[in-house]
Design an enzyme around this catalytic site. Structure first.
Site, mmCIF file in Angstrom:
data_model
loop_
_atom_site.group_PDB
_atom_site.id
_atom_site.type_symbol
_atom_site.label_atom_id
_atom_site.label_comp_id
_atom_site.label_asym_id
_atom_site.label_seq_id
_atom_site.Cartn_x
_atom_site.Cartn_y
_atom_site.Cartn_z
ATOM 1 N N ASP A 198 -10.029 -4.760 -4.537
ATOM 2 C CA ASP A 198 -9.466 -3.726 -3.669
ATOM 3 C C ASP A 198 -10.113 -2.389 -4.001
ATOM 4 O O ASP A 198 -9.955 -1.868 -5.111
ATOM 5 C CB ASP A 198 -7.947 -3.653 -3.890
ATOM 6 C CG ASP A 198 -7.230 -2.726 -2.918
ATOM 7 O OD1 ASP A 198 -7.904 -1.919 -2.261
ATOM 8 O OD2 ASP A 198 -5.995 -2.820 -2.835
ATOM 9 N N HIS A 236 -8.055 -5.356 -0.001
ATOM 10 C CA HIS A 236 -6.791 -4.613 0.037
ATOM 11 C C HIS A 236 -5.626 -5.372 0.672
ATOM 12 O O HIS A 236 -4.524 -5.364 0.143
ATOM 13 C CB HIS A 236 -6.998 -3.288 0.766
ATOM 14 C CG HIS A 236 -5.805 -2.399 0.749
ATOM 15 N ND1 HIS A 236 -5.170 -2.022 -0.422
ATOM 16 C CD2 HIS A 236 -5.092 -1.809 1.755
ATOM 17 C CE1 HIS A 236 -4.139 -1.244 -0.145
ATOM 18 N NE2 HIS A 236 -4.073 -1.101 1.169
ATOM 19 N N SER A 260 0.834 -1.207 0.000
ATOM 20 C CA SER A 260 0.000 0.000 0.000
ATOM 21 C C SER A 260 0.868 1.257 0.000
ATOM 22 O O SER A 260 1.663 1.447 -0.922
ATOM 23 C CB SER A 260 -0.945 -0.044 1.202
ATOM 24 O OG SER A 260 -1.974 0.908 1.086
#
Length: 272
Positions: free
Chosen positions: A214, A244, A107
C-alpha cells in the site's frame, strides 16, 4: 442482493445511507465507514460476504461524498463525521435491537472508526481497521506545506493489482476525481493527532488488515497508530503484494474470509 436506501439528517445536511439485510437470521450488525473520495456503493461484495455470515450491514456516505449533501470531499472536522456515524449507529440499533455491533472502517474511514471507537467503544463488540489512516501519514504534512493542492487525480494503479478495479473507480460518477481540499487534509491531520492523544481500546477486539504494498497509506505509517489503539484482543493480517483496497485485491476472497472469521471468533468468545 437487495439493499434498502434511506436518509437521515447529518451535521451539514442530508446523509445517504444503506442497509443490507442478513441472508438468514441476523446475529450481529456491521457498521461500515468508507474511505476518502468514495461511497458505500463500492462495498456491495463486502456486504454480501458479511450478510451471508449473519450480519445486517449498514453504511453511510460521509458528508460531501457519494449521494450525501455537502461540497464534494470537504470534511472540515473528523469529529463531526463521527457524530454523523453515531446517528447512523443509533438508528441501526433501534431497528435491530439487541444485536452486537462491529465497526469496520477503511482508509479515512479507518480514522473515523478509530475515533468512533475511542468515543463510543463501550457500545461496540469489535473494531476492524482496513488500511487505516492512523499513526503517521507523511502525505498530510507534505500536502499542507504546498501553496496549492496538486490538481491531479488519484493514481488508480495504487488501488489494486486488478486493473479492472482502477478502471471501475475512474468511471464511477460518485467517486471524487479531483484534487484534495486543504480543509479536509487539515481535518485529517487533526484527526490523526486526536487518535494519538486519545485512549487505547483496552478489551475491545481489534482486527488490523493492511496491504504490504500500500503506497497510499503505507503499512509502517499506520503501525504506530494501531499499536497505540490495540489492547489484549488483537489480530493482525498483512497481505504481501496487496495494495490499498484490500477488499478489491486479487486475494479479496482471502481478505473477506479473514474478516468474517475474525467476527465469528469474537462472537463465539474465542478471542477471550
Amino acid at each position: 442482493m437487495t439493499s434498502q436506501e434511506w436518509a437521515l439528517d447529518g451535521h451539514a445536511g442530508r446523509l445517504a445511507a444503506r442497509t443490507w439485510p442478513a441472508a438468514g437470521t441476523a446475529t450481529h450488525l456491521v457498521l461500515l465507514a468508507h474511505g476518502y473520495g468514495e461511497h458505500v456503493g463500492r462495498y456491495e461484495h463486502v456486504a454480501a460476504a458479511l450478510t451471508a455470515a449473519g450480519a445486517v450491514v449498514v453504511g453511510v456516505d460521509h458528508v460531501g461524498h457519494g449521494r450525501s449533501d455537502g461540497e464534494r470531499v470537504l470534511v472540515p472536522d473528523v469529529e463531526r463525521v463521527v457524530d454523523d456515524l453515531h446517528a447512523v449507529d443509533l438508528r441501526a440499533r433501534a431497528e435491530h435491537p439487541g444485536l452486537p455491533v462491529v465497526l469496520l472502517g477503511h482508509s479515512m474511514g479507518g480514522l473515523i472508526a478509530a475515533r468512533y471507537a475511542q468515543r463510543y467503544g463501550d457500545g461496540l463488540t469489535a473494531l476492524v481497521l482496513s488500511g487505516p489512516l492512523v499513526g503517521d501519514w507523511a502525505a498530510a504534512d507534505a500536502l499542507l506545506t504546498l501553496p496549492e493542492m496538486p490538481d491531479a487525480p488519484l493514481d488508480i494503479t495504487t488501488l489494486s493489482r486488478d486493473p479492472q478495479v482502477g478502471a471501475d473507480y475512474a468511471a464511477d460518477p460518485l467517486v471524487w476525481h479531483g484534487p484534495f481540499k486543504r480543509p479536509t487534509v487539515q481535518a485529517i491531520r487533526w484527526g490523526l493527532d486526536a487518535v494519538a492523544a486519545g485512549p487505547s481500546l483496552g478489551s475491545l477486539p481489534l482486527l488490523w488488515a493492511h496491504g504490504e504494498a500500500d503506497t497510499l497509506v503505507p503499512v509502517e505509517g499506520s503501525r504506530s497508530g494501531v499499536q497505540h489503539l490495540r489492547g489484549e484482543r488483537y489480530v493482525e493480517r498483512l497481505y504481501p503484494g496487496a495494495r490499498h483496497e484490500i477488499f478489491n485485491e486479487t486475494n479479496a476472497e482471502e481478505v473477506l474470509a479473514d474478516l468474517t472469521g475474525f467476527v465469528a471468533d469474537v462472537l463465539a468468545g474465542r478471542l477471550d
